[in-house]
Design a protein around this motif. Structure first.
Motif, PDB file in Angstrom:
ATOM      1  N   PHE A 127       0.812  -1.214   0.000  1.00  0.00           N
ATOM      2  CA  PHE A 127       0.000   0.000   0.000  1.00  0.00           C
ATOM      3  C   PHE A 127       0.849   1.269   0.000  1.00  0.00           C
ATOM      4  CE2 PHE A 127      -3.305  -2.958   1.489  1.00  0.00           C
ATOM      5  CZ  PHE A 127      -4.304  -2.634   0.583  1.00  0.00           C
ATOM      6  N   ASN A 128       2.136   1.126   0.333  1.00  0.00           N
ATOM      7  CA  ASN A 128       3.056   2.253   0.213  1.00  0.00           C
ATOM      8  C   ASN A 128       3.559   2.415  -1.214  1.00  0.00           C
ATOM      9  OD1 ASN A 128       3.318   3.808   2.470  1.00  0.00           O
ATOM     10  ND2 ASN A 128       4.922   2.565   3.408  1.00  0.00           N
ATOM     11  N   GLY A 129       3.271   1.426  -2.060  1.00  0.00           N
ATOM     12  CA  GLY A 129       3.742   1.468  -3.439  1.00  0.00           C
ATOM     13  C   GLY A 129       5.083   0.806  -3.650  1.00  0.00           C
ATOM     14  N   ASN A 130       5.648   0.185  -2.607  1.00  0.00           N
ATOM     15  CA  ASN A 130       6.923  -0.539  -2.730  1.00  0.00           C
ATOM     16  C   ASN A 130       6.630  -1.989  -3.118  1.00  0.00           C
ATOM     17  OD1 ASN A 130       8.346   1.747  -1.882  1.00  0.00           O
ATOM     18  ND2 ASN A 130       8.063   1.208   0.268  1.00  0.00           N
ATOM     19  N   TYR A 131       6.232  -2.171  -4.373  1.00  0.00           N
ATOM     20  CA  TYR A 131       5.724  -3.472  -4.809  1.00  0.00           C
ATOM     21  C   TYR A 131       6.813  -4.535  -4.836  1.00  0.00           C
ATOM     22  CZ  TYR A 131       2.429  -0.002  -6.440  1.00  0.00           C
ATOM     23  OH  TYR A 131       1.585   1.075  -6.508  1.00  0.00           O
ATOM     24  N   PHE A 132       8.031  -4.141  -5.172  1.00  0.00           N
ATOM     25  CA  PHE A 132       9.115  -5.118  -5.208  1.00  0.00           C
ATOM     26  C   PHE A 132       9.375  -5.666  -3.801  1.00  0.00           C
ATOM     27  CE2 PHE A 132      13.569  -6.383  -4.975  1.00  0.00           C
ATOM     28  CZ  PHE A 132      13.659  -7.246  -6.060  1.00  0.00           C
ATOM     29  N   ASN A 133       9.461  -4.765  -2.797  1.00  0.00           N
ATOM     30  CA  ASN A 133       9.658  -5.213  -1.413  1.00  0.00           C
ATOM     31  C   ASN A 133       8.511  -6.098  -0.957  1.00  0.00           C
ATOM     32  OD1 ASN A 133      11.967  -3.723  -1.373  1.00  0.00           O
ATOM     33  ND2 ASN A 133      11.199  -2.096  -0.068  1.00  0.00           N
ATOM     34  N   ALA A 134       7.297  -5.707  -1.336  1.00  0.00           N
ATOM     35  CA  ALA A 134       6.124  -6.493  -0.959  1.00  0.00           C
ATOM     36  C   ALA A 134       6.227  -7.896  -1.533  1.00  0.00           C
ATOM     37  CB  ALA A 134       4.852  -5.798  -1.446  1.00  0.00           C
ATOM     38  N   ALA A 135       6.574  -7.996  -2.820  1.00  0.00           N
ATOM     39  CA  ALA A 135       6.693  -9.311  -3.452  1.00  0.00           C
ATOM     40  C   ALA A 135       7.760 -10.163  -2.762  1.00  0.00           C
ATOM     41  CB  ALA A 135       7.028  -9.143  -4.928  1.00  0.00           C
ATOM     42  N   GLU A 136       8.863  -9.529  -2.353  1.00  0.00           N
ATOM     43  CA  GLU A 136       9.925 -10.274  -1.674  1.00  0.00           C
ATOM     44  C   GLU A 136       9.473 -10.778  -0.295  1.00  0.00           C
ATOM     45  OE1 GLU A 136      13.036 -11.152  -2.854  1.00  0.00           O
ATOM     46  OE2 GLU A 136      12.055 -10.542  -4.721  1.00  0.00           O
ATOM     47  N   TYR A 137       8.755  -9.939   0.446  1.00  0.00           N
ATOM     48  CA  TYR A 137       8.241 -10.368   1.750  1.00  0.00           C
ATOM     49  C   TYR A 137       7.312 -11.570   1.586  1.00  0.00           C
ATOM     50  CZ  TYR A 137       9.999  -6.334   4.404  1.00  0.00           C
ATOM     51  OH  TYR A 137      10.797  -5.415   5.029  1.00  0.00           O
ATOM     52  N   PHE A 138       6.368 -11.455   0.646  1.00  0.00           N
ATOM     53  CA  PHE A 138       5.403 -12.539   0.461  1.00  0.00           C
ATOM     54  C   PHE A 138       6.086 -13.801  -0.076  1.00  0.00           C
ATOM     55  CE2 PHE A 138       2.378  -8.843   0.008  1.00  0.00           C
ATOM     56  CZ  PHE A 138       1.775  -9.042   1.243  1.00  0.00           C
ATOM     57  N   ASP A 139       7.121 -13.628  -0.879  1.00  0.00           N
ATOM     58  CA  ASP A 139       7.876 -14.785  -1.367  1.00  0.00           C
ATOM     59  C   ASP A 139       8.568 -15.501  -0.207  1.00  0.00           C
ATOM     60  OD1 ASP A 139       9.011 -16.350  -3.640  1.00  0.00           O
ATOM     61  OD2 ASP A 139      10.901 -15.530  -2.870  1.00  0.00           O
ATOM     62  N   TYR A 140       9.129 -14.713   0.715  1.00  0.00           N
ATOM     63  CA  TYR A 140       9.775 -15.304   1.903  1.00  0.00           C
ATOM     64  C   TYR A 140       8.761 -16.087   2.738  1.00  0.00           C
ATOM     65  CZ  TYR A 140      11.784 -15.517   6.593  1.00  0.00           C
ATOM     66  OH  TYR A 140      12.219 -15.953   7.820  1.00  0.00           O
ATOM     67  N   ILE A 141       7.566 -15.524   2.886  1.00  0.00           N
ATOM     68  CA  ILE A 141       6.525 -16.190   3.691  1.00  0.00           C
ATOM     69  C   ILE A 141       6.122 -17.511   3.052  1.00  0.00           C
ATOM     70  CG2 ILE A 141       4.166 -15.973   4.573  1.00  0.00           C
ATOM     71  CD1 ILE A 141       4.629 -12.909   4.525  1.00  0.00           C
ATOM     72  N   THR A 142       5.966 -17.520   1.713  1.00  0.00           N
ATOM     73  CA  THR A 142       5.542 -18.762   1.048  1.00  0.00           C
ATOM     74  C   THR A 142       6.584 -19.868   1.204  1.00  0.00           C
ATOM     75  OG1 THR A 142       6.468 -17.986  -1.057  1.00  0.00           O
ATOM     76  CG2 THR A 142       4.136 -17.546  -0.657  1.00  0.00           C
ATOM     77  N   LYS A 143       7.847 -19.483   1.339  1.00  0.00           N
ATOM     78  CA  LYS A 143       8.896 -20.487   1.496  1.00  0.00           C
ATOM     79  C   LYS A 143       9.064 -20.911   2.948  1.00  0.00           C
ATOM     80  CE  LYS A 143      11.502 -18.820  -2.514  1.00  0.00           C
ATOM     81  NZ  LYS A 143      12.715 -18.088  -2.967  1.00  0.00           N
ATOM     82  N   THR A 144       8.843 -19.985   3.884  1.00  0.00           N
ATOM     83  CA  THR A 144       9.104 -20.257   5.308  1.00  0.00           C
ATOM     84  C   THR A 144       7.902 -20.888   6.005  1.00  0.00           C
ATOM     85  OG1 THR A 144      10.560 -18.326   5.310  1.00  0.00           O
ATOM     86  CG2 THR A 144       9.930 -19.222   7.458  1.00  0.00           C
ATOM     87  N   TYR A 145       6.706 -20.485   5.616  1.00  0.00           N
ATOM     88  CA  TYR A 145       5.503 -20.935   6.322  1.00  0.00           C
ATOM     89  C   TYR A 145       4.600 -21.766   5.412  1.00  0.00           C
ATOM     90  CZ  TYR A 145       7.032 -17.398   9.638  1.00  0.00           C
ATOM     91  OH  TYR A 145       7.775 -16.650  10.518  1.00  0.00           O
ATOM     92  N   LYS A 146       5.206 -22.612   4.614  1.00  0.00           N
ATOM     93  CA  LYS A 146       4.432 -23.387   3.645  1.00  0.00           C
ATOM     94  C   LYS A 146       3.480 -24.360   4.315  1.00  0.00           C
ATOM     95  CE  LYS A 146       5.081 -25.742  -0.760  1.00  0.00           C
ATOM     96  NZ  LYS A 146       6.065 -26.199  -1.777  1.00  0.00           N
ATOM     97  N   ASN A 147       3.815 -24.801   5.536  1.00  0.00           N
ATOM     98  CA  ASN A 147       2.967 -25.773   6.232  1.00  0.00           C
ATOM     99  C   ASN A 147       1.780 -25.123   6.929  1.00  0.00           C
ATOM    100  OD1 ASN A 147       4.653 -27.906   5.465  1.00  0.00           O
ATOM    101  ND2 ASN A 147       6.019 -27.558   7.219  1.00  0.00           N
ATOM    102  N   ASN A 148       1.805 -23.800   7.045  1.00  0.00           N
ATOM    103  CA  ASN A 148       0.681 -23.086   7.647  1.00  0.00           C
ATOM    104  C   ASN A 148      -0.255 -22.666   6.513  1.00  0.00           C
ATOM    105  OD1 ASN A 148      -1.064 -21.157   8.793  1.00  0.00           O
ATOM    106  ND2 ASN A 148       0.482 -20.529  10.304  1.00  0.00           N
TER     107      ASN A 148
END
Length: 926
Positions: A127-148
């Motif tokens: 929502f701040n417009g930092n789409y690249f950072n957002a994509a990286e955060y969500f990518d990290y979550i999909t790899k780290t919390y895949k079992n949740n």
């Protein structure tokens, strides 16, 4: 005993306080620590962050202005909000959310909410417009919390949204494929609407309406917020309508009407309901009556522009273009708040004038208004901008035709009458403010309209001096002193707008209150200028006719090649043939008409074919008709000639002059001369000069003049060389080898005694001239001569045009300009092309000290020529060299282009992306 108990209680409380403080302040993985971290993370950070995020989304919803002319976005966010909305939002809460989430990650690492913290980090960045950072955060979550499952599902959803905003559609599609595969496993229905809506949005992006409808229906069945349900229902109706499934579209519009939808959505649903009902019942009169009935409701006052637009669309669909124009203009007049709607109305008026009324000048005016009103993210904006720019090309040539026709009509008059007409030109007629102010927005001023009679003088507004005075005072108080012209609200104009205003000023015959003193002072110069421009003898008349011929030919070619309008191209070609049956473009005109008429009129096509074969049997058009592969063979031959020249030039650079002479002789004796033959002969002559005496050199140079007398690139340079050698013949005859060692990239002949000359070719601005007598020329259907304009009275003070900028580049006056050839291939060697530019400069601008240099980017190369001290000089240079670039550039013609640039703008070109941005700026504003 009592004191002992109090003492023990104090010790216990102290120990408990130390334990709590220790568990809160340290990162110990203990039950007490985890419990306290969960407690504080959930209520101190997560809850507050979610409240801030929900409030921000609510604020975004309230500030976002939906465009109901297009399919609404499925969800609101930065990927669909415009810059104005973003600037109006308070983004500080997003920074607060990021700080809270980072505190959880750093200090509450043993809590159960670190995954929520990362989700919040990603959403806040989004929502701040930092789409690249957002994509990286969500990518990290999909790899780290895949079992949740819950966290994994939400992270995939928002990662896809972030990638969509970054226009990484392929990657977003891969994420959505993964998301779609796990949706059947999700048991909690309230988690489904978000992912399903994201997939639906991607389907809309990809124009897969059927799939989008399916996913939206699933999202509605899964639940969601009430406002989302209403929004998705409206989008369903829009998608059904686009598929021409009017029944289901009407059902969904009706659901929106019966809901608690925002009033604007309710209004548009009502408007669309009326339109669909008419389409189903085919009752045009009833449709217009129902839509007009909406004007009577005061609640619809702010939406009158949309009502008039809808009526105009109905008339346009029924091919009632005059009625459509009337209501489009009313829509423009009523668009006080909705700039998007005004832009659409401008666009429709421009299209009507361009396609149906054939008024290119007025069409250009409205396309310019469209470009300056619609947002740049409007679908097809670039195409509209291109059309606006291209129409300037047409209007310039129509004005040239009008100018020459007017000059010729004056030339045919007796001398006494001629002087009278010139006097009239120097004293333009002034029209009233009422007439000029309503020129563009009054539907009665459009082509084909019969003006309605004005009310009696005593009831007409402009007959009442009191009301005029009051209105003028109110206007001045609100807007200040404004010049009477189109787009008077704007203080900064694009060059396209400036051109349009000049055309309108000319049509309106100058300022409303001209200074009589300045008119008198300019009168003599105007008379002298008009008198000098009149073609009074056969040579001047022939030159004037040639300008008209070339203008018509260029207009027709532009319609055919750039706008793909074969019908209008044919009309203009035929107009040219009627006015000038004998002209220098006959072969090309016949061939174009042969191709245009081939699908629909075989007889006419055969006629033009026979004319070509009979009158121009050796032309490339005749050869192409007889051999359809001729053009392909010719292109291959041109590429082969370029390669051959480059091979010989590489030997020239290595100073292997014997090989240069041998290969050049072989190429020139092949019996197939081409546009590069003079340059090959020149390389051969220089190589002879490097290996033989002055007599051999002079013989080789004279052979070039004899064999290629009309060549404009090499022959002028060779003549300069011969002149120089003859002036120093005694010195040259003393040498065994005529030319001493020299730099291949520099001229082999030089004269230090010559003074550098200043390039000066200032082009005088064209003076528009009014047509005083109607020129009667029979034209084909749908073609009419363009009206000429009255001259604008010269202003006493020079008007300094406003500086136009796109944020990086601007058109400010500079002390240094460059002519640039852009080659969109960094792998090509441009030595031979640079040598050709040097030949042109030495042959046509001797002593000017022009230099040509190379600038390279990752994928592009620039050859830039300078320095030019003003824009007119570099413009004159460009006009001279551009027609010869095909000979000069030894690369495929489709990979190079040219432009002019100031030194200040040139210094900003540090990447290929900026180069592309400047070329767009140049095309629009120069």
């Amino acid at each position: 005993m009592k004191n002992y108990s109090i003492y023990n209680l104090k010790i216990i409380l102290f120990i408990l306080y130390v334990c709590i403080g220790s568990s809160c302040s340290s990162q110990k993985d203990t039950a007490i620590s985890r419990s306290m971290q969960n407690l504080t993370a959930r209520y101190n950070y997560i809850y507050n962050s979610k409240v801030l995020l929900n409030n921000h989304q609510l604020e975004l919803t309230e500030n976002y202005a939906d465009n109901y002319d297009q399919i609404l976005p499925v969800y609101l966010g930065p990927e669909v909000s415009n810059m104005e909305v973003n600037q109006g939002l308070n983004l500080k809460p997003m920074d607060d959310i990021i700080k809270k989430a980072q505190l959880i990650i750093l200090e509450k690492s043993f809590s159960n909410y670190t995954d929520d913290a990362y989700i919040l980090l990603g959403k806040a960045s989004f929502f701040n417009g930092n789409y690249f950072n957002a994509a990286e955060y969500f990518d990290y979550i999909t790899k780290t919390y895949k079992n949740n499952q819950n966290t994994y599902l939400e992270a995939l959803n928002w990662k896809a949204r972030s990638l969509m905003q970054l226009r990484r559609i392929t990657e977003a599609n891969q994420v959505l494929d993964t998301l779609d595969s796990i949706l059947p496993k999700v048991k909690v229905k309230r988690q489904l609407p978000g992912p399903l809506s994201t997939i639906a949005q991607m389907c809309i992006y990809l124009n897969n309406d059927t799939a989008a409808i399916s996913y939206l229906k699933d999202a509605l069945r899964a639940g969601g917020k009430d406002q989302n349900k209403i929004r998705w229902t409206y989008i369903l109706a829009q998608l059904y309508e686009r598929q021409q499934n009017y029944k289901d579209a009407a059902v969904n519009y009706r659901k929106v009407q019966r809901s608690n939808a925002p009033f604007e959505m309710y209004f548009n649903a009502t408007l669309n309901q009326i339109k669909l009902k008419t389409l189903q019942n085919n009752n045009k009169i009833d449709k217009h009556d129902q839509v007009l009935a909406l004007l009577k409701d005061d609640k619809n006052l702010d939406y009158n522009d949309q009502i008039y637009f809808q009526i105009a669309e109905g008339h346009a669909a029924d091919q009632e273009f005059q009625e459509a124009l009337k209501y489009y203009l009313l829509s423009v007049q009523k668009s006080n708040k909705n700039q998007h709607q005004k832009g659409l109305s401008y666009l429709r008026i421009a299209d009507l004038n361009f396609k149906h009324f054939k008024d290119d000048i007025l069409a250009k005016s409205y396309y310019d208004s469209t470009v300056n009103t619609l947002p740049k993210n409007y679908p097809g904006y670039d195409l509209i901008l291109k059309k606006s720019i291209n129409l300037k090309y047409l209007t310039d040539r129509y004005e040239l035709i009008t100018l020459q026709d007017t000059l010729q009509s004056i030339a045919r008059l007796p001398e006494e009458l001629r002087k009278t007409k010139i006097q009239m030109l120097a004293n333009p007629v002034i029209i009233t403010q009422v007439q000029s102010s309503n020129n563009l927005l009054n539907p009665n001023s459009q082509p084909g309209y019969s003006a309605n009679k004005l009310p009696p003088q005593n009831s007409f507004y402009f007959s009442n001096t009191t009301t005029i005075s009051i209105g003028f005072s109110d206007f001045k108080r609100k807007w200040g002193n404004r010049k009477l012209e189109n787009n008077w609200r704007q203080s900064v104009r694009t060059s396209a707008q400036e051109t349009t205003q000049q055309i309108t000023n000319v049509t309106n015959a100058g300022p409303i209150n001209p200074d009589s003193t300045s008119l008198t002072s300019n009168k003599e110069s105007l008379i002298a200028e008009y008198t000098a421009a009149i073609p009074l003898n056969s040579a001047l008349m022939a030159a004037s006719n040639q300008k008209i011929i070339d203008a018509y030919y260029e207009i027709a070619s532009f319609y055919l090649q750039e706008l793909d309008d074969t019908a209008e191209a044919a009309n203009v070609y035929k107009t040219l043939l009627i006015r000038f049956p004998q002209n220098n473009h006959l072969a090309s005109i016949y061939y174009s008409l042969y191709l245009i008429s081939k699908p629909n009129d075989p007889a006419e096509s055969l006629n033009f074919k026979n004319r070509i074969l009979k009158d121009f049997p050796s032309s490339i058009y005749a050869k192409t008709i007889l051999d359809p592969t001729f053009s392909v063979k010719q292109s291959e031959a041109e590429n082969e000639a370029n390669n051959q020249y480059n091979d010989i030039f590489s030997q020239y650079e290595k100073k292997d002059f014997i090989s240069v002479i041998r290969q050049a002789n072989k190429a020139l004796s092949s019996g197939n001369p081409n546009i590069l033959s003079p340059q090959l002969a020149y390389l051969k002559a220089i190589a002879i000069g490097r290996t033989n005496n002055a007599d051999s050199l002079l013989t080789a140079l004279n052979n070039i003049i004899e064999n290629f007398p009309d060549d404009k690139l090499t022959t002028p340079l060779v003549k300069e060389h011969i002149t120089y050698v003859m002036a120093h013949l005694s010195e040259f005859q003393k040498r065994k080898i005529a030319l001493v060692d020299f730099d291949p990239n520099e001229p082999p002949f030089s004269d230090p005694a010559k003074q550098a000359v200043v390039i000066s070719a200032v082009v005088k601005p064209k003076q528009p001239i009014v047509v005083l007598e109607k020129i009667t020329t029979q034209l084909p259907n749908n073609t009419s001569p363009k009206p000429a304009e009255t001259p604008k009275a010269q202003e006493p003070d020079k008007v300094i045009p406003a500086i136009i900028t796109d944020g990086t580049f601007n058109n400010a006056v500079s002390a240094t300009y460059y002519f640039v050839v852009h080659v969109s291939d960094a792998a090509l060697t441009l030595s031979s092309s640079r040598f050709g530019i040097g030949q042109f400069n030495r042959g046509n601008y001797i002593g000017s000290n022009l230099k040509h240099q190379l600038k390279e980017f990752d994928n592009d190369q620039l050859i830039y020529v300078g320095n030019f001290s003003n824009f007119e000089d570099v413009k004159s240079y460009a006009a001279g060299i551009t027609p010869q670039l095909k000979q000069i550039m030894k690369v495929p013609v489709n990979i190079y282009s040219s432009f002019i640039i100031s030194k200040e703008n040139f210094d900003k070109l540090i990447s290929g992306e900026l180069l592309t941005k400047y070329i767009e700026f140049y095309q629009k504003n120069y």
